[in-house]
Scaffold this motif. Sequence first.
Motif, mmCIF file in Angstrom:
data_model
loop_
_atom_site.group_PDB
_atom_site.id
_atom_site.type_symbol
_atom_site.label_atom_id
_atom_site.label_comp_id
_atom_site.label_asym_id
_atom_site.label_seq_id
_atom_site.Cartn_x
_atom_site.Cartn_y
_atom_site.Cartn_z
ATOM 1 N N ALA A 298 1.764 -3.603 -4.433
ATOM 2 C CA ALA A 298 1.145 -2.404 -4.597
ATOM 3 C C ALA A 298 1.332 -1.573 -3.282
ATOM 4 O O ALA A 298 1.511 -1.904 -2.110
ATOM 5 C CB ALA A 298 -0.367 -2.808 -4.783
ATOM 6 N N SER A 299 1.542 -0.360 -3.503
ATOM 7 C CA SER A 299 1.998 0.478 -2.339
ATOM 8 C C SER A 299 0.667 0.994 -1.611
ATOM 9 O O SER A 299 0.890 1.447 -0.429
ATOM 10 C CB SER A 299 2.525 1.604 -3.020
ATOM 11 O OG SER A 299 1.674 2.709 -3.592
ATOM 12 N N GLY A 300 -0.333 1.057 -2.439
ATOM 13 C CA GLY A 300 -1.585 1.621 -1.691
ATOM 14 C C GLY A 300 -1.835 3.139 -1.660
ATOM 15 O O GLY A 300 -2.928 3.732 -1.357
ATOM 16 N N VAL A 301 -0.874 3.760 -2.221
ATOM 17 C CA VAL A 301 -0.621 5.185 -2.093
ATOM 18 C C VAL A 301 -1.911 5.858 -3.072
ATOM 19 O O VAL A 301 -2.524 6.602 -2.719
ATOM 20 C CB VAL A 301 0.817 5.936 -2.398
ATOM 21 C CG1 VAL A 301 0.530 7.230 -2.740
ATOM 22 C CG2 VAL A 301 1.581 5.444 -1.138
ATOM 23 N N ILE A 302 -1.888 5.315 -4.264
ATOM 24 C CA ILE A 302 -2.844 5.900 -5.048
ATOM 25 C C ILE A 302 -4.157 5.463 -4.754
ATOM 26 O O ILE A 302 -5.162 6.426 -4.750
ATOM 27 C CB ILE A 302 -2.591 5.495 -6.643
ATOM 28 C CG1 ILE A 302 -1.259 6.132 -7.226
ATOM 29 C CG2 ILE A 302 -3.831 5.662 -7.515
ATOM 30 C CD1 ILE A 302 -1.620 7.491 -7.901
#
Length: 349
Positions: A298-302
């Motif tokens: 998971a990128s954490g951006v959203i």
Amino acid sequence: MSIIRYGIIGAGAIAQRRHMPEAHAHAHSTVAAIADPSEGRAEAIAQTYGARPYTDYKAMLQDEDIDAVVVACPNAYHAPMTIAALEAGKHVLCEKPMATTREDARKMIATAERTKRHLMIAMNQRFMPAHITAKRILDSGRLGKVLTFRTAFKHGGPEAWSVDGSKSWFFDATAAFMGVTGDLGVHKVDLVRWLLGDEFSEVSAAIETLDKTGPDGKPIGLDDNAFLTLRTASNVLGTVNLSWTTYSGEENDTVIYCTNGVLKIGTDPDFAVTVDYRNGDRELHKVGALATNDSQVASGVIDAFTEAIRTDRTPEVDGTEGYRCLNVILTAMESAKAHKVTPIDNNVT
């Protein structure tokens, strides 16, 4: 807002593997619409998320049910699509690089300010647990003064990632404008700026096309390798090594050399962050793997953008942060062309 309803512009790899599943997984967001010029692709993916498909992003922007838009399309369209979405009253998460010119990036920032909508640039390196841990260690001061750094981001190229393979827009100079520098370079520039809390003041660069060819067998008109030498405002020296021609494995690592020791990120297979102190002490931090094309996390951006909208606060990587990263890369390109060290103007206005 209890639930942020996202409209996704562009149903390519980054949207399919990151933005859509992460928006779907978050407790306070959902994928409401998907716009892609490929009607079949838009419809198939929209069905997966129970979203509305569009082939025209402008039609999607008229959908009053959409709160925020993710611009996940070729680089050349980032600015016009972002500006159109902001003008339509949507918050915007734009993929990196935020634009292909300084002028367009400034227009994006000005439009967000005028429309009072949030603009965030998708710099995912900041949100990875290993980098958050490294930032905390540096901010503690126990490593002393930062002296130098080296960082690398290297893999076999976007054709292995893109849904269109070797025919990807990444190799189209008109659509992409910049190659590995825009794909991977902005990530590393943003990461080091953030880790050090410092701005870059000058750059010299070698930016080349060494191996990549297009469907016609001719070299692509974009860079596939780059080597940047940078100086910060506080006189920290360092290098950024970028490649689309690392055909065995991937590299995404950073080493920061300080007066009291050395901080390493992504160099140890078992411990994402290690610290070797000058006095012989050692710290090993097992804080999760760094995301790669081969191993998605998971990128954490959203998550970060959703919470910024819900709490009405400025996103961590806002338009100004995105501009400063783009500006370093554009200055590096100018430096490579001129074959000289080039000062970096960090003034956004």
